[in-house]
Motif scaffolding. Structure first.
Motif, mmCIF file in Angstrom:
data_model
loop_
_atom_site.group_PDB
_atom_site.id
_atom_site.type_symbol
_atom_site.label_atom_id
_atom_site.label_comp_id
_atom_site.label_asym_id
_atom_site.label_seq_id
_atom_site.Cartn_x
_atom_site.Cartn_y
_atom_site.Cartn_z
ATOM 1 N N GLY A 6 -29.664 -57.690 66.915
ATOM 2 C CA GLY A 6 -30.815 -58.425 67.434
ATOM 3 C C GLY A 6 -31.982 -57.544 67.793
ATOM 4 N N ILE A 7 -31.916 -56.247 67.457
ATOM 5 C CA ILE A 7 -33.056 -55.380 67.756
ATOM 6 C C ILE A 7 -34.253 -55.795 66.926
ATOM 7 C CG2 ILE A 7 -33.920 -53.019 67.664
ATOM 8 C CD1 ILE A 7 -31.075 -52.095 67.954
ATOM 9 N N THR A 8 -34.031 -56.090 65.656
ATOM 10 C CA THR A 8 -35.136 -56.484 64.804
ATOM 11 C C THR A 8 -35.010 -57.963 64.517
ATOM 12 O OG1 THR A 8 -33.830 -55.889 62.868
ATOM 13 C CG2 THR A 8 -35.310 -54.229 63.730
ATOM 14 N N THR A 9 -35.836 -58.734 65.151
ATOM 15 C CA THR A 9 -35.789 -60.171 64.944
ATOM 16 C C THR A 9 -37.180 -60.744 65.007
ATOM 17 O OG1 THR A 9 -35.056 -62.263 65.843
ATOM 18 C CG2 THR A 9 -35.242 -60.480 67.405
ATOM 19 N N GLY A 10 -37.444 -61.659 64.145
ATOM 20 C CA GLY A 10 -38.765 -62.240 64.112
ATOM 21 C C GLY A 10 -38.791 -63.631 64.721
ATOM 22 N N THR A 11 -37.697 -64.070 65.345
ATOM 23 C CA THR A 11 -37.675 -65.417 65.900
ATOM 24 C C THR A 11 -37.750 -65.366 67.402
ATOM 25 O OG1 THR A 11 -35.265 -65.370 65.778
ATOM 26 C CG2 THR A 11 -36.431 -66.324 63.910
ATOM 27 N N THR A 12 -36.706 -65.812 68.094
ATOM 28 C CA THR A 12 -36.808 -65.924 69.551
ATOM 29 C C THR A 12 -35.862 -65.011 70.295
ATOM 30 O OG1 THR A 12 -35.195 -67.726 69.534
ATOM 31 C CG2 THR A 12 -37.529 -68.315 69.410
ATOM 32 N N THR A 13 -34.958 -64.323 69.594
ATOM 33 C CA THR A 13 -34.049 -63.433 70.297
ATOM 34 C C THR A 13 -34.732 -62.102 70.561
ATOM 35 O OG1 THR A 13 -33.134 -62.619 68.222
ATOM 36 C CG2 THR A 13 -32.007 -64.470 69.263
ATOM 37 N N TYR A 14 -34.182 -61.359 71.511
ATOM 38 C CA TYR A 14 -34.724 -60.045 71.815
ATOM 39 C C TYR A 14 -33.581 -59.147 72.251
ATOM 40 C CZ TYR A 14 -34.186 -61.271 76.706
ATOM 41 O OH TYR A 14 -33.668 -61.635 77.900
ATOM 42 N N TYR A 15 -33.840 -57.869 72.229
ATOM 43 C CA TYR A 15 -32.800 -56.899 72.572
ATOM 44 C C TYR A 15 -33.428 -55.775 73.355
ATOM 45 C CZ TYR A 15 -28.920 -53.674 72.128
ATOM 46 O OH TYR A 15 -27.885 -52.832 72.396
ATOM 47 N N ALA A 16 -32.790 -55.385 74.451
ATOM 48 C CA ALA A 16 -33.346 -54.284 75.255
ATOM 49 C C ALA A 16 -32.240 -53.492 75.899
ATOM 50 C CB ALA A 16 -34.288 -54.832 76.310
ATOM 51 N N ASP A 44 -43.420 -62.303 77.218
ATOM 52 C CA ASP A 44 -43.749 -60.886 77.124
ATOM 53 C C ASP A 44 -42.699 -60.101 76.343
ATOM 54 O OD1 ASP A 44 -46.106 -61.030 78.584
ATOM 55 O OD2 ASP A 44 -45.046 -60.859 80.492
ATOM 56 N N ARG A 45 -41.511 -60.644 76.215
ATOM 57 C CA ARG A 45 -40.421 -59.890 75.617
ATOM 58 C C ARG A 45 -40.731 -59.555 74.161
ATOM 59 N NH1 ARG A 45 -36.215 -64.215 78.213
ATOM 60 N NH2 ARG A 45 -36.247 -63.406 80.345
ATOM 61 N N PRO A 46 -40.528 -58.320 73.760
ATOM 62 C CA PRO A 46 -40.903 -57.912 72.396
ATOM 63 C C PRO A 46 -40.012 -58.558 71.339
ATOM 64 C CG PRO A 46 -39.788 -56.126 73.544
ATOM 65 C CD PRO A 46 -40.027 -57.193 74.558
ATOM 66 N N HIS A 47 -40.614 -58.912 70.232
ATOM 67 C CA HIS A 47 -39.912 -59.474 69.081
ATOM 68 C C HIS A 47 -40.189 -58.560 67.898
ATOM 69 C CE1 HIS A 47 -39.343 -63.259 71.327
ATOM 70 N NE2 HIS A 47 -40.560 -63.020 71.771
ATOM 71 N N TYR A 48 -39.160 -57.951 67.353
ATOM 72 C CA TYR A 48 -39.335 -56.989 66.282
ATOM 73 C C TYR A 48 -38.987 -57.589 64.918
ATOM 74 C CZ TYR A 48 -39.846 -53.440 69.891
ATOM 75 O OH TYR A 48 -40.278 -52.707 70.962
ATOM 76 N N ALA A 49 -39.401 -56.896 63.890
ATOM 77 C CA ALA A 49 -39.281 -57.404 62.527
ATOM 78 C C ALA A 49 -37.829 -57.615 62.122
ATOM 79 C CB ALA A 49 -39.941 -56.436 61.549
ATOM 80 N N SER A 50 -37.610 -58.658 61.340
ATOM 81 C CA SER A 50 -36.302 -58.860 60.730
ATOM 82 C C SER A 50 -36.116 -57.845 59.604
ATOM 83 C CB SER A 50 -36.203 -60.276 60.163
ATOM 84 O OG SER A 50 -37.136 -60.436 59.103
ATOM 85 N N LYS A 51 -34.917 -57.779 59.090
ATOM 86 C CA LYS A 51 -34.639 -56.868 57.972
ATOM 87 C C LYS A 51 -35.553 -57.170 56.791
ATOM 88 C CE LYS A 51 -31.055 -55.667 54.610
ATOM 89 N NZ LYS A 51 -29.665 -55.913 54.165
ATOM 90 N N VAL A 52 -35.727 -58.438 56.478
ATOM 91 C CA VAL A 52 -36.557 -58.826 55.338
ATOM 92 C C VAL A 52 -37.994 -58.379 55.548
ATOM 93 C CG1 VAL A 52 -37.510 -60.790 54.078
ATOM 94 C CG2 VAL A 52 -35.083 -60.766 54.717
ATOM 95 N N LYS A 53 -38.520 -58.582 56.765
ATOM 96 C CA LYS A 53 -39.902 -58.182 57.043
ATOM 97 C C LYS A 53 -40.057 -56.668 57.040
ATOM 98 C CE LYS A 53 -41.529 -62.285 59.474
ATOM 99 N NZ LYS A 53 -42.191 -62.824 60.687
ATOM 100 N N GLY A 75 -37.293 -48.964 63.599
ATOM 101 C CA GLY A 75 -38.719 -48.889 63.346
ATOM 102 C C GLY A 75 -39.133 -47.752 62.436
ATOM 103 N N MET A 76 -40.403 -47.372 62.540
ATOM 104 C CA MET A 76 -41.035 -46.420 61.643
ATOM 105 C C MET A 76 -41.361 -45.126 62.384
ATOM 106 S SD MET A 76 -42.367 -46.405 58.385
ATOM 107 C CE MET A 76 -42.793 -48.116 58.055
ATOM 108 N N SER A 77 -40.761 -44.032 61.939
ATOM 109 C CA SER A 77 -41.157 -42.713 62.440
ATOM 110 C C SER A 77 -42.380 -42.266 61.654
ATOM 111 C CB SER A 77 -40.014 -41.709 62.261
ATOM 112 O OG SER A 77 -40.428 -40.417 62.652
ATOM 113 N N ILE A 78 -43.418 -41.846 62.347
ATOM 114 C CA ILE A 78 -44.659 -41.429 61.684
ATOM 115 C C ILE A 78 -44.783 -39.922 61.823
ATOM 116 C CG2 ILE A 78 -47.162 -41.699 61.609
ATOM 117 C CD1 ILE A 78 -46.766 -44.517 62.707
ATOM 118 N N ASP A 79 -44.512 -39.236 60.725
ATOM 119 C CA ASP A 79 -44.464 -37.777 60.692
ATOM 120 C C ASP A 79 -45.820 -37.242 60.235
ATOM 121 O OD1 ASP A 79 -44.060 -35.065 59.956
ATOM 122 O OD2 ASP A 79 -41.926 -35.430 59.669
ATOM 123 N N PHE A 80 -46.422 -36.388 61.082
ATOM 124 C CA PHE A 80 -47.769 -35.881 60.811
ATOM 125 C C PHE A 80 -47.772 -34.552 60.039
ATOM 126 C CE2 PHE A 80 -48.371 -38.728 64.417
ATOM 127 C CZ PHE A 80 -49.496 -39.444 64.016
#
Length: 559
Positions: free
Chosen positions: A52-62, A79-88, A174-179
Motif C-alpha cells: 500500500g505504499i504506492t496507491t492512487g486511490t484511498t489507502t495510505y501507508y506510513a 492530508d495523508r499522502p497518496h502515492y502512485a500505483s505500479k501502473v502509474k 519512488g524516484m532517486s534523482i542522481d545529479f
C-alpha cells in the motif's frame, strides 16, 4: 524493518546515449563476488503495491520508518499522502524515457541498490527506489519533478552518497534523482570572491579548479578515496548543512551559501536570492533550504562565497595523557580567542587504528589521545598563535609539540586525522560494520561529555573510538561491531543513544553536521519539542503538500 549497513557494492553510473552502464567501482571495498540483490526492480514494484505504499486511490501507508519516531502529528485524512500505483509508476518511467532519452532513467538492480543502501549510514532499510533518474540540467530536473508530481511519485535527491543518517534512502520507493551529470563549475567571479556550481561538483575538485585565482572554498567535510568515487559533493553538503575540520575558523556550510536555484515539488524553478553577499530582501529562503535534506526542493545550482588562500599555514600535533586533558585544552584555546584554523582530536584507539591500517607509513604514532592543530594567516600571526596554543596546552599536561617543517610534512601530519574513517573501515572483518555518528555541546561541557562517552565506549569491549572537530564542541563516536550479533548491536545502539541523550541534557544538539535523515528523528523531537517540529511540518506542507520530496526524513510521514 531497519538493518545495519551491508558491504559496499558496485557503483555504476548510467552513461547516457549508449544503453550501457559505466562502472566506476571502488574495488578496494567491493566483495570478491557480487551478491545478487534481493530487491530487483520487479520486486520493488510488487512490494510497494502489495503493502500500500504506492496507491492512487484511498489507502495510505506510513509504517516503514515511523518506528524511529514516537510522536504523531495531527493530520486530516485529506492530508495523508497518496502515492502512485505500479501502473502509474511504470507510465511515468515510460514518459520520462520518451522525453529525456531511454537511458535517462535506470531500473537496473545494482543501480537501485546503490541508491538505497549506504555503507556509511547508521541505519539502512529493506526498501529501494523503483527507478533512478539522471538529469543534465535544471530544466530536466524540473521536467522530472513535473512528471513525478503528476503521478504522485516520491523524489529523493542523490549527490555523493556519503551521508551517515540514511539521508538518501527511499523508504517509500519512488524516484532517486542522481545529479552525477550536473557536475560543472558554471562561473567563477574572482573579483567578487564567489563561484556558481552545479550540485555534483566535488568540493576537493572545486578547490583544485579555482586555486589559480588565489581563492578557495573552506568547508572541508573530509577526503575521498578510490578516485573520488565517494567524495562529498556540494549538493549533498548543502542538504545536510555539513561542516568539517575548518569549521572552527570558517564556519559551516550555511555560512558560505549565497543563493540557490531550487526545483520545487511541482517543477517550479525558483532562485532564493541574487549574488550580493549581503541582502535584506524578504525571507531568508537560502537558509531555509540549506540543511533541509531535500525535503523542500531539489537544489540544482549553488552560489558559494570564497575565501582568500592564507599566506602561511602550519600544522602541529600534540599528545595528552587523557582525553579529558585534551578536551580541556581545546576549550581553553577557544576561550582565549586564538584564531586556529582547525583543531581536531583523536583518542588512543583511533591513533592505534592509524598505525594498524598503515595510512601514514612514513610515521609511527604514539597511541595516546592526540590533538591536531592547523594554523593559517600571516607568517607573524601564525608564529604567535602557535606559541600561545603551546603555552595553553602545557597547562593541561601536554607532551611536546611536533611541527611540520614544510608543505609535504604538513600534508603527512594532517593526513592522520583526514584518513581516520577510512583507516577504521580498512580494518573491518567480514560481517563487521562501523557505526559513526556525532553530537555537539557547548564548549564548557565538552570535557565532561567526552570523558563519560569514552568510558562507556570502552566498557563495550569493542573496537571503538572518539574523534572530532573539538574546536566547535563537535565530536564523533565510531564503533566497530558484529552486525550478525543482536546483543552486540543492541549494546552499540544503547551506547550511541546514551551519548545523544547526554548531549541534549547538556543543552547540545543531536547532530553537529550529519543531519537528521531517518536515524535521528526521535532525538530531534527531544531537542526542539513538538511545537517546533510542527512549525517545520507546516513549512513542509506549504511547499510540498503531497509529501513527495524525500519523504520520511527529518519528520515522520502523516498517519
Amino acid at each position: 524493518m531497519f538493518r545495519r549497513p551491508i558491504a559496499r557494492l558496485a557503483s555504476p553510473l548510467l552513461k547516457r546515449g549508449t544503453g550501457t552502464l559505466r562502472n566506476q567501482t571502488n574495488t578496494a571495498y567491493r566483495p570478491k563476488t557480487l551478491p545478487r540483490p534481493f530487491w530487483s526492480s520487479g520486486k520493488v514494484l510488487l512490494f510497494t503495491t502489495l503493502t500500500g505504499i504506492t496507491t492512487g486511490t484511498t489507502t495510505y501507508y506510513a509504517g516503514i520508518n515511523d518506528e524511529t519516531s514516537r510522536f504523531q502529528l495531527p493530520w486530516r485524512k485529506s492530508d495523508r499522502p497518496h502515492y502512485a500505483s505500479k501502473v502509474k509508476m511504470e507510465t511515468a518511467i515510460g514518459e520520462l524515457r520518451f522525453t529525456l532519452g531511454e537511458n535517462a532513467i535506470s531500473t537496473d538492480d545494482e543501480d537501485l541498490l546503490r541508491h538505497g543502501y549506504s555503507e556509511w549510514s547508521s541505519i539502512n532499510i529493506d526498501q529501494l527506489p523503483v527507478a533512478v533518474a539522471y538529469p543534465h540540467s535544471t530544466e530536466e530536473v524540473s521536467h522530472i519533478a513535473k512528471v513525478c508530481h503528476k503521478y504522485k511519485i516520491p523524489m529523493i535527491p542523490f549527490s555523493g552518497g556519503s551521508s551517515l543518517e540514511a539521508n538518501f534512502s527511499a523508504p517509500y520507493g519512488g524516484m532517486s534523482i542522481d545529479f552525477s551529470f550536473m557536475d560543472q563549475v558554471v562561473s567563477l567571479h574572482a573579483d567578487d570572491m564567489d563561484v556558481v556550481v552545479q550540485p555534483s561538483v566535488p568540493w576537493m575538485s572545486l578547490n583544485e579548479e579555482i586555486k589559480e585565482s588565489g581563492l578557495f572554498f573552506p568547508v572541508d567535510p573530509g577526503p575521498s578515496y578510490a578516485l573520488n568515487v565517494h567524495q562529498a559533493r556540494i549538493g549533498g553538503m548543502v542538504g545536510t548543512s555539513c561542516s568539517g575540520t575548518n569549521a572552527v575558523r570558517y564556519g559551516t556550510m550555511k555560512d558560505w551559501v549565497i543563493n540557490l536555484t531550487v526545483v520545487l515539488a511541482d517543477g517550479t524553478i525558483i532562485k532564493t536570492r541574487r549574488r550580493p553577499r549581503k541582502s535584506a530582501a524578504g525571507y531568508n529562503l537560502t537558509g531555509l533550504f540549506v540543511g533541509s535534506e531535500g525535503t523542500l526542493g531539489l537544489v540544482t545550482e549553488i552560489t558559494l562565497k570564497l575565501a582568500v588562500i592564507p599566506q602561511e599555514t602550519s600544522v602541529a600535533v600534540v599528545t595528552f595523557p587523557t582525553i579529558r586533558d585534551a578536551a580541556a585544552a581545546a576549550a581553553k584555546v577557544m576561550r582565549a580567542g586564538i584564531p586556529v584554523a582547525a583543531m581536531e582530536i583523536m583518542d588512543d584507539v583511533q591513533m592505534a587504528v592509524i598505525n594498524r591500517a598503515g595510512s601514514t607509513p612514513q610515521k609511527k604514532w604514539k597511541e595516546v589521545p592526540t590533538m591536531f592543530f592547523k594554523f593559517s594567516g600571516t607568517k607573524a600571526g601564525v608564529q604567535e598563535n602557535v606559541r600561545l596554543v603551546e603555552t595553553l596546552a602545557k597547562q593541561h599536561n601536554s607532551g611536546n609539540f611536533e611541527f611540520a617543517v614544510d608543505a609535504e610534512e604538513q600534508k603527512m601530519l594532517w593526513s592522520a586525522r583526514k584518513e581516520s574513517l577510512w583507516s577504521m573501515l580498512a580494518l573491518r572483518e567480514e560481517g563487521h560494520e562501523v557505526w559513526s555518528t556525532d553530537v555537539a555541546v557547548p564548549l564548557s561541557r565538552l570535557p565532561d561529555i567526552i570523558e563519560i562517552s569514552k568510558k562507556e565506549m570502552d566498557d563495550l569491549g569493542l573496537f571503538a573510538s572518539i574523534l572530532g572537530h573539538i574546536g566547535d564542541g563537535n565530536f564523533h563516536e565510531s564503533i566497530m561491531y558484529n552486525n550478525k550479533d543482536p546483543k552486540e548491536r543492541a549494546a552499540v545502539e544503547k551506547c550511541i543513544k546514551d551519548m545523544v541523550d547526554r548531549a541534549l541534557e547538556m543543552e547540545g544538539t543531536c547532530t553537529g553536521e550529519h543531519g537528521i535523515g531517518l536515524g535521528k528523528k526521535d532525538s530531534l523531537l527531544k531537542e526542539l519539542g513538538l511545537d517546533t517540529i510542527n512549525v517545520m511540518t507546516s513549512i513542509k506542507r506549504a511547499l510540498d503538500p503531497n509529501w513527495l520530496m524525500n519523504p520520511g526524513k527529518i519528520m515522520d510521514m502523516p498517519h
